[in-house]
Scaffold this motif. Structure first.
Motif, PDB file in Angstrom:
ATOM      1  N   VAL A  45      87.224  52.252  46.264  1.00 41.47           N
ATOM      2  CA  VAL A  45      87.967  52.169  45.002  1.00 41.47           C
ATOM      3  C   VAL A  45      88.927  53.355  44.886  1.00 41.47           C
ATOM      4  O   VAL A  45      90.113  53.192  44.600  1.00 41.47           O
ATOM      5  N   ALA A  46      88.414  54.553  45.128  1.00 43.77           N
ATOM      6  CA  ALA A  46      89.260  55.747  45.042  1.00 43.77           C
ATOM      7  C   ALA A  46      90.350  55.723  46.109  1.00 43.77           C
ATOM      8  O   ALA A  46      91.515  56.043  45.827  1.00 43.77           O
ATOM      9  N   ALA A  47      90.004  55.326  47.337  1.00 41.66           N
ATOM     10  CA  ALA A  47      90.997  55.251  48.415  1.00 41.66           C
ATOM     11  C   ALA A  47      92.060  54.203  48.101  1.00 41.66           C
ATOM     12  O   ALA A  47      93.245  54.404  48.411  1.00 41.66           O
ATOM     13  N   SER A  48      91.670  53.108  47.491  1.00 39.29           N
ATOM     14  CA  SER A  48      92.636  52.066  47.125  1.00 39.29           C
ATOM     15  C   SER A  48      93.632  52.582  46.097  1.00 39.29           C
ATOM     16  O   SER A  48      94.835  52.334  46.208  1.00 39.29           O
ATOM     17  N   ALA A  49      93.150  53.307  45.109  1.00 42.66           N
ATOM     18  CA  ALA A  49      94.051  53.874  44.095  1.00 42.66           C
ATOM     19  C   ALA A  49      94.996  54.892  44.729  1.00 42.66           C
ATOM     20  O   ALA A  49      96.200  54.904  44.435  1.00 42.66           O
ATOM     21  N   ALA A  50      94.477  55.727  45.618  1.00 41.49           N
ATOM     22  CA  ALA A  50      95.309  56.748  46.271  1.00 41.49           C
ATOM     23  C   ALA A  50      96.338  56.115  47.198  1.00 41.49           C
ATOM     24  O   ALA A  50      97.510  56.501  47.197  1.00 41.49           O
ATOM     25  N   SER A  51      95.929  55.135  47.995  1.00 41.83           N
ATOM     26  CA  SER A  51      96.875  54.527  48.929  1.00 41.83           C
ATOM     27  C   SER A  51      97.921  53.696  48.202  1.00 41.83           C
ATOM     28  O   SER A  51      99.109  53.740  48.553  1.00 41.83           O
ATOM     29  N   CYS A  52      97.520  52.969  47.176  1.00 40.04           N
ATOM     30  CA  CYS A  52      98.494  52.202  46.398  1.00 40.04           C
ATOM     31  C   CYS A  52      99.494  53.140  45.728  1.00 40.04           C
ATOM     32  O   CYS A  52     100.704  52.884  45.736  1.00 40.04           O
ATOM     33  N   SER A  53      99.016  54.227  45.170  1.00 38.55           N
ATOM     34  CA  SER A  53      99.906  55.211  44.550  1.00 38.55           C
ATOM     35  C   SER A  53     100.911  55.751  45.561  1.00 38.55           C
ATOM     36  O   SER A  53     102.084  55.932  45.248  1.00 38.55           O
ATOM     37  N   THR A  54     100.440  55.994  46.779  1.00 40.79           N
ATOM     38  CA  THR A  54     101.315  56.510  47.824  1.00 40.79           C
ATOM     39  C   THR A  54     102.379  55.482  48.190  1.00 40.79           C
ATOM     40  O   THR A  54     103.571  55.810  48.279  1.00 40.79           O
ATOM     41  N   TYR A  55     101.964  54.229  48.401  1.00 38.00           N
ATOM     42  CA  TYR A  55     102.926  53.175  48.738  1.00 38.00           C
ATOM     43  C   TYR A  55     103.977  53.027  47.642  1.00 38.00           C
ATOM     44  O   TYR A  55     105.167  52.911  47.913  1.00 38.00           O
ATOM     45  N   VAL A  56     103.536  53.024  46.394  1.00 36.43           N
ATOM     46  CA  VAL A  56     104.451  52.864  45.259  1.00 36.43           C
ATOM     47  C   VAL A  56     105.408  54.046  45.182  1.00 36.43           C
ATOM     48  O   VAL A  56     106.624  53.872  45.018  1.00 36.43           O
ATOM     49  N   PHE A  57     104.887  55.261  45.303  1.00 38.10           N
ATOM     50  CA  PHE A  57     105.721  56.468  45.233  1.00 38.10           C
ATOM     51  C   PHE A  57     106.790  56.434  46.327  1.00 38.10           C
ATOM     52  O   PHE A  57     107.971  56.654  46.074  1.00 38.10           O
TER      53      PHE A  57
END
Length: 124
Positions: free
Chosen positions: A33-45
């Motif tokens: 869950v935490a990795a998904s939020a971090a990776s999605c944030s990175t892709y979006v940024f």
């Protein structure tokens, strides 16, 4: 997507190799869950920066999470830290784009509102 249990640990089936969903030998569901939020944030940024043509180099992304102290100990906070290399003159524009991450990240939008998400930029 498929979950299988060939041993005591669950596995998420993937064509390039199954992911072990076991804290001892792979990733726990909470870590995912935490990795998904971090990776999605990175892709979006990165997409927001690329769409604006802002030059940058994403050097690394670190994240950590905290669990609530009360049972069932849900995730209470996820912190994501972006380490970016860029020109000094682009820092302000990057900061403006940075504030658009949460509203454009489907994973963060899917989290319960009690889960606090924090993001930070470190310019190097």
């Amino acid at each position: 997507m498929e979950l299988i249990q060939p041993s005591e640990a669950l596995e998420l089936v993937h064509a390039n190799g199954n992911w072990l969903l076991d804290r001892e030998s792979g990733f726990s569901p909470v870590q995912l869950v935490a990795a998904s939020a971090a990776s999605c944030s990175t892709y979006v940024f990165e997409k927001l920066l690329d769409d604006r043509g802002i030059p940058y180099e994403m050097k690394k992304v670190l994240f950590e999470y905290q669990l609530d102290v009360y049972y069932p100990n849900p995730v209470s906070q996820i912190d994501v830290r972006f380490y970016l290399k860029t020109r000094d003159r682009d820092c302000e524009e990057i900061k403006q784009v940075f504030f658009q991450i949460a509203e454009n990240c489907p994973v963060i939008q899917s989290l319960h509102p009690r889960i606090k998400t924090n993001a930070f930029i470190v310019f190097i």
